[in-house]
Motif scaffolding. Structure first.
Motif, short mmCIF file in Angstrom:
data_model
loop_
_atom_site.label_atom_id
_atom_site.label_comp_id
_atom_site.label_asym_id
_atom_site.label_seq_id
_atom_site.Cartn_x
_atom_site.Cartn_y
_atom_site.Cartn_z
N GLN A 73 -1.60 5.32 -5.75
CA GLN A 73 -2.19 6.02 -4.81
C GLN A 73 -0.61 6.38 -3.41
O GLN A 73 0.54 7.18 -3.09
CB GLN A 73 -2.84 5.93 -4.02
CG GLN A 73 -3.09 6.84 -2.47
CD GLN A 73 -3.53 8.62 -2.55
OE1 GLN A 73 -3.39 9.10 -3.82
NE2 GLN A 73 -3.14 9.34 -1.68
N ASP A 74 -0.15 4.65 -3.16
CA ASP A 74 0.56 4.17 -2.05
C ASP A 74 1.93 4.49 -2.17
O ASP A 74 2.87 5.36 -2.34
CB ASP A 74 0.64 3.30 -1.65
CG ASP A 74 0.07 3.14 -0.80
OD1 ASP A 74 -1.12 3.87 0.19
OD2 ASP A 74 -0.46 1.40 -0.44
N ASP A 131 -2.09 6.23 7.14
CA ASP A 131 -2.20 7.74 6.27
C ASP A 131 -1.25 9.11 7.18
O ASP A 131 -1.59 9.69 6.32
CB ASP A 131 -3.66 8.53 6.37
CG ASP A 131 -4.76 7.37 5.87
OD1 ASP A 131 -4.61 6.59 5.25
OD2 ASP A 131 -5.75 7.53 6.33
N SER A 164 2.82 7.61 -5.02
CA SER A 164 3.53 8.78 -4.05
C SER A 164 3.34 9.27 -2.93
O SER A 164 3.88 10.60 -2.63
CB SER A 164 1.34 9.77 -4.95
OG SER A 164 1.41 9.80 -3.77
#
Length: 186
Positions: free
Chosen positions: A155-156, A135, A158
């Motif tokens: 999400q990744d 993360d 971004s």
């Protein structure tokens, strides 16, 4: 390595750094020029090569990111196929990017995949080996090398910043990378 993980994993994000079309625009020099110069032992004496190998504006933006976030660096560039780690450290130091070499992760590069063009897979492989950074990572790459990232979830993606070919790391990408890093260190 265990001490490195303990000290840096949650404090600093990892920045996966590409060179071509990010900090090296291959005009007038590129990685092969540096490799030839090193092979001829002329790299250390070629101030012109030092000054022009990496784009000055891109270096300035990368230095600003480093000053603010102090990321751990992992090289995802194809230059790792041309050069040994010690040679890359020498190049980065001579060309005004010693902060990158000072904060290279002990496992300093992404693993090489069997097939070309799998930068996204190489980064995922590195992260699988280092779950403490799962993360806490961002990617700075170019649109040509980064075409495999479209398979990543939104999400990744971004946390992925892609530079324009032949233009490199500029203000727009700097703002995107800064935003991604701010979201990682919250």
């Amino acid at each position: 390595l265990a001490d490195f993980r303990g000290r840096y994993a949650m404090k600093r994000p990892v920045l996966f750094l590409d060179f071509d079309d990010v900090i090296c625009l291959n005009a007038p020099y590129g990685g092969y020029h540096a490799k030839l110069a090193l092979d001829e032992e002329t790299f250390r004496s070629s101030q012109e090569l030092h000054d022009k190998l990496f784009d000055s504006e891109a270096k300035r933006f990368l230095a600003a990111i480093d000053d603010e976030f102090r990321p751990v660096y992992v090289l995802s560039t194809n230059w790792r196929l041309l050069f040994q780690q010690s040679e890359l450290v020498e190049i980065l130091n001579y060309c005004g990017l010693p902060f990158v070499t000072q904060r290279l992760h002990p496992e300093w590069s992404t693993p090489v995949q069997q097939r070309q063009g799998l930068r996204a897979a190489e980064i995922k492989s590195w992260l699988a080996l280092h779950p403490e950074f799962s993360d806490g990572w961002v990617v700075l790459d170019d649109k040509l090398s980064g075409n495999g990232f479209k398979m990543w979830n939104p999400q990744d993606r971004s946390f992925l910043v892609l530079c324009q070919e032949y233009v490199g790391f500029r203000e727009a990408e700097y703002s995107q990378l800064r935003d991604a890093l701010q979201r990682r260190v919250r």
